[in-house]
Write a protein that holds these residues in place. Structure first.
Motif, PDB file in Angstrom:
ATOM      1  N   LEU A  66     -14.726   7.111  -5.390  1.00  0.00           N
ATOM      2  CA  LEU A  66     -13.428   7.508  -5.946  1.00  0.00           C
ATOM      3  C   LEU A  66     -13.505   7.629  -7.464  1.00  0.00           C
ATOM      4  N   SER A 428      -3.107   5.074  -0.785  1.00  0.00           N
ATOM      5  CA  SER A 428      -3.199   6.412  -0.207  1.00  0.00           C
ATOM      6  C   SER A 428      -3.304   6.335   1.309  1.00  0.00           C
ATOM      7  N   CYS A 466      -5.136  10.708  -2.966  1.00  0.00           N
ATOM      8  CA  CYS A 466      -5.942  10.267  -4.114  1.00  0.00           C
ATOM      9  C   CYS A 466      -5.985  11.370  -5.167  1.00  0.00           C
TER      10      CYS A 466
END
Lengths: 594, 383
Positions: A66, A428, A466
């Motif tokens: 991420l 999320s 995200c």
């Protein structure tokens, strides 16, 4: 009420469902493999360690990914190359890896198609979905090749910023156009003519699995080699940094605070349902533990986060850290109430705090449709909940030098950061579970590929959220602390109360707008499973056709609420996209005499 | 005895004793690109008093220049204001020209005007990105530096240097612009007008930014005037004062300089004034390019060796409307090739000491936005 509504209230019997860990435990203790049987105590210990290791590595992988993705995406949005893009990444290389992965994933599809044409074992739904997916991809590719890509190539502004991402995607889609259209044409022709001889191909499910794993390995190798390398290096490096404690710090609290931040972030992963598989006529969920209070656990974890942050801010013996912690306290107390209200809407709607049940309730319609206002509220609140910009006041880099993080170094600093990105993913995931239908979607690989397609849809929705987080970070300035309070207490809190009251009223009155989904699972072809009853299903639109006057009145009242939030977003989008604004120009001023 | 038992803890007799927080912002702080310390006395986050502590970057430029020739002095002065270094070059050249009574050819004057306006755009671009960072937005710095890079490329093309150009010399300018310079500059102007719209679409109309800046750090016009504020800070408070229009130098007398002013003197007004100045600079650059006809680049009577240039005895004050305000230079010459005394009137110094008045009663988060809106350069303050 009509028999339709009575049917709508029936619940899908999920007594056969298991998490994958329960299935594994059964396998470890179970009958089919007598040579490998463990005692329950041993197997429970093994299960615990395995589960902990599993979530630890899963969390580490996803948070590193991420962060790397965020850096790359923000670099693209800001029109710079970014730290992760090395010189080696060329369009040719990208095209090659794309074709390799694509052909590996396409092979099972072709085999399924051949089986269907020949009247083999593949079913019509699988075939039809493939034809539709390929057709849509082909048409999208054609459109982007003919119209979108030339327009973007001609646009000077598309060399950087958000349009450049669009340009990149359009180029990919135009690559896909011709193969997809050809495949669709072949499928449709074969369907119409029915010319192929009947035959059945063995080992197609196994081949599907093999191809998918190969494609995944290929893609991950590529990603690690060219993009993730720096992320891994950073992670390894930070393990060897010195762990400092300020001289006058409250040592105990200072040292345990990062652990207390990290543990809730790790715990929340236990209840997130990543997907579903059908194994031997049983439904197996990809989750560690199918808790009945899953949603509650996650809310409690976020509350723990607050305590640990205050602890670290107090214990650091630093003014900036203290101010950061106080801001965090004020902000989280403000935002937890609307967040709870929004999630309560989901719980009322689904009739459960169990995340898998919440997903199963959204078989026909995703929760975002009936719970649209709650979704918008939660979308805003989740930014504050995870300390992401524009609500990153507690760690405001250029005001408070990182706030409560200011004195931390090394691994303890890393724990804070892993926890933050882990929270982003969890929020999320919660959003995709509660509002976007979790793993639900067109299951184009059939019952055999259910494990893969469900994972695919879940991750697609989660990463879409995200993306929103990263997008907001690269777009918005930071809000001031008093403005945050005013916004939450004066707007979000009353709005969330109204929304929750409306939802509760609708559910109690068994309004079809809220209860159309309480039906059998849609993604599994339930006739293939044993001992599972199949119910008739209705879409929301069909269920709405049978309304009383009172229900209609409620329906439009609630829709007015939805309309308010919807119009808000539409007006914003309209302003951003189409309204040509007039910027102030210098004007002639009278001379000033002093 | 262990280290932890050694530490001293101040024992408070009054359990309810509360103290004012004193934050020491700087000299190393991500919001302050140059070293400066702000002692902020605050009640929680509410600012009560700010005292700026300057001197962390003091290099003694005003003393150093007296031991160096005029070419080196101009270089050192441009190190005081490195974001728009041509202003210092212009000041030294103009002071010498005034003492010696040197005439500057018209073409050189147009080119000087052009360079000053181009460096104004470059400076305001850096200010915009920095202000975005102060407000917590991460993207403005990247998109504004993207265009600032083009400005620096153009200046490098012209002078060979990116920051300290040394292109403006007594009697004219140093060298002929390259053949393709004006074409590239026109192309830049055309694209930059669109980029400015892009910035404003992106940031100026953002609701969060409006909330952060509207009626924050209001500066009364009387107070601003009394405390020596100049430039965009003064114009943001509604006083239309601009040296380019009121005491025209270089070729500004020929140009119709429009002076944008603000209404409330808040952060948003100063922000808007600077954006309008960038648009105005674009217009002025186009006018300079149109008027810049063939001619002499440099007065042939002046000694072409800048380092050996001697200036006769005299004293003069000259000022330029730099991107930050009135940048003035007092030059005392004694007939040698070294200045006897030089003093730089730095606008940032005056603006820095407005900070206490501007921030009082606002929150800690506002301090950085207000500081960003003043566009203070510590190189000027400390010299």
């Amino acid at each position: 009420m009509l028999p339709v509504l009575a049917m709508l209230q029936q619940r899908y019997d999920m007594s056969e469902a298991r998490t994958m860990w329960e299935a594994l435990r059964a396998w470890l203790n179970g009958e089919p493999l007598p040579g490998l049987r463990f005692s329950p105590e041993v197997s429970n210990g093994i299960m615990l360690v395995t589960a902990l290791l599993f979530i630890f590595f899963l969390e580490l992988m996803i948070t590193i990914g991420l962060q790397v993705w965020e850096r790359r995406l923000m670099a693209r949005m800001q029109g710079r190359r970014g730290p992760q893009e090395y010189g080696e990444v060329t369009p040719q290389r990208y095209r090659r890896i794309f074709l390799q992965v694509g052909s590996l994933l396409g092979l099972p599809a072709v085999l399924y198609g051949l089986q269907y044409w020949s009247g083999g074992t593949a079913d019509a739904a699988v075939f039809g979905t493939w034809a539709i997916v390929l057709g849509v991809l082909g048409i999208a590719g054609l459109v982007s090749r003919r119209f979108v890509l030339p327009a973007l190539n001609a646009n000077v502004n598309a060399n950087a910023g958000f349009l450049s991402i669009l340009k990149f995607k359009a180029a990919l889609f135009s690559l896909l156009a011709m193969p997809c259209l050809a495949a669709t044409g072949g499928l449709v022709a074969a369907l119409l003519l029915g010319l192929l001889p009947k035959f059945s191909i063995p080992y197609v499910p196994q081949l599907t699995v093999l191809c998918t794993v190969l494609a995944f390995v290929l893609y991950m190798t590529y990603m690690i080699r060219f993009y993730w390398r720096q992320g891994f290096y950073d992670t390894i490096k930070i393990f060897f940094k010195e762990d400092t404690v300020p001289l006058n710090a409250d040592k105990l609290l200072y040292l345990i605070a990062p652990i207390l931040v990290y543990i809730p972030a790790l715990l929340s992963w236990v209840v997130i349902p990543f997907g579903v598989a059908a194994v031997d006529g049983q439904i197996v969920y990809y989750m560690i533990q199918d808790l009945n209070v899953g949603l509650l656990l996650i809310i409690a974890d976020f509350a723990m986060f607050l305590v640990a942050v205050i602890m670290s801010g107090y214990a650091s013996n630093n003014k900036y850290a203290l101010v950061g912690a106080m801001r965090e306290a004020a902000m989280l107390l403000t935002y937890e109430i609307p967040m709870l209200m929004a999630l309560l809407c989901v719980a009322i709607f689904a009739g459960s705090l169990n995340l898998t049940e919440i997903v199963q309730r959204q078989s026909m319609t995703w929760g975002i449709l009936p719970l649209f206002p709650a979704f918008i509220i939660y979308l805003v609140v989740s930014l504050a909940e995870t300390n992401r910009p524009p609500f990153d006041l507690p760690e405001a880099q250029n005001e408070l030098l990182g706030g409560y993080l200011v004195e931390y170094s090394g691994l303890r600093f890393a724990l804070f950061y892993v926890a933050e990105y882990s929270n982003v993913f969890i929020v999320s995931a919660i959003m995709s579970v509660c509002f976007l239908g979790g793993w639900k979607g067109p299951m184009f690989l059939g019952l055999d590929g259910l494990w893969l397609t469900s994972l695919f849809w879940f991750l697609l929705k989660t990463y879409a959220i995200c993306f929103f987080f990263i997008w907001a970070r690269s777009t918005m300035p930071r809000i001031r602390v008093d403005q945050i309070m005013f916004f939450s207490w004066k707007f979000l809190l009353p709005a969330s109360v109204v929304v929750m009251a409306a939802t509760a009223l609708g559910v109690v009155n068994k309004h079809p707008w809220f209860s159309a989904n309480q039906l059998a699972v849609h993604d599994v072809d339930v006739t293939a499973l044993q001992d599972v009853t199949q119910f008739q299903t209705l879409t929301t639109a069909e269920a709405l056709a049978v309304l009383t006057v009172q229900q209609k009145a409620f329906f439009w009242g609630y829709n007015a609420l939805c309309l308010f939030f919807g119009l808000f977003i539409l007006v914003m989008a309209w302003r951003i996209l189409f309204v040509k604004r007039v910027h102030p120009q210098p004007r002639r001023e009278v001379s000033w005499n002093a | 005895m262990t280290r932890s038992s050694d530490r001293r803890v101040e024992i408070r007799t009054d359990p309810l004793l509360t103290e004012k927080l004193i934050y020491s912002v700087g000299p190393q702080h991500p919001s302050l690109p140059s070293p400066l310390e702000l002692r902020v006395q605050a009640d929680g986050e509410l600012i009560e008093r700010i005292s700026p502590e300057v001197g962390y970057m003091h290099r003694g430029v005003e003393q150093l220049v007296t031991q160096r020739n005029y070419a080196q002095a101009a270089g050192l002065l441009s190190r005081c204001e490195w974001l728009a270094g041509s202003n210092a070059d212009w000041l030294v050249a103009d002071a010498i020209e005034r003492i010696e009574g040197i005439a500057v050819p018209e073409r050189a004057q147009w080119l000087r005007t052009l360079v000053l306006e181009l460096s104004r755009i470059g400076n305001h671009l850096f200010w915009f990105g920095n202000l975005g960072l102060e407000a917590g937005a991460y993207t403005p710095i990247f998109i504004s530096l993207r265009e600032r890079e083009l400005v620096l490329d153009l200046l490098e093309m012209l002078s060979g240097h990116r920051h300290h150009h040394g292109w403006i010399v007594p009697g004219g300018v140093r060298n002929e612009p390259p053949a393709d310079f004006s074409g590239l500059l026109r192309a830049f102007c055309a694209s930059f007008a669109l980029r400015l719209d892009e910035y404003e679409d992106f940031f100026s109309d953002n609701a969060i930014w409006i909330n952060r800046s509207e009626l924050i750090g209001t500066l009364e016009p009387e107070f601003a005037f009394e405390h020596g504020a100049t430039g965009p800070v003064l114009r943001g408070s509604g006083i239309a004062h601009d040296l380019r229009r009121d005491q025209p130098y270089a070729m500004y007398g020929e140009l119709d300089v429009r002076v944008p002013t603000g209404e409330f003197g808040d952060v948003l007004d100063r922000y808007r004034v600077r954006f309008m100045e960038m648009r105005e600079s674009l217009r002025l650059i186009a006018a300079c390019l149109d008027n810049c006809e063939a001619g002499e680049l440099r007065n042939p009577d002046v000694n072409p060796d800048y380092a050996a240039l001697t200036v006769s005895r005299g004293e003069v004050y000259t000022a330029v409307e730099s991107p930050r305000g009135e940048l003035g230079l007092t030059l005392v010459s004694d007939g040698t090739n070294r200045p006897a005394r030089m003093h730089l009137r730095a606008p940032s110094l005056y603006h820095l000491f407005l900070l206490d008045e501007l921030c009082r009663g606002y929150l800690l988060a506002d301090l950085f936005v207000i500081y960003g809106s003043l566009d203070i350069m510590i190189g000027e303050v400390d010299k």
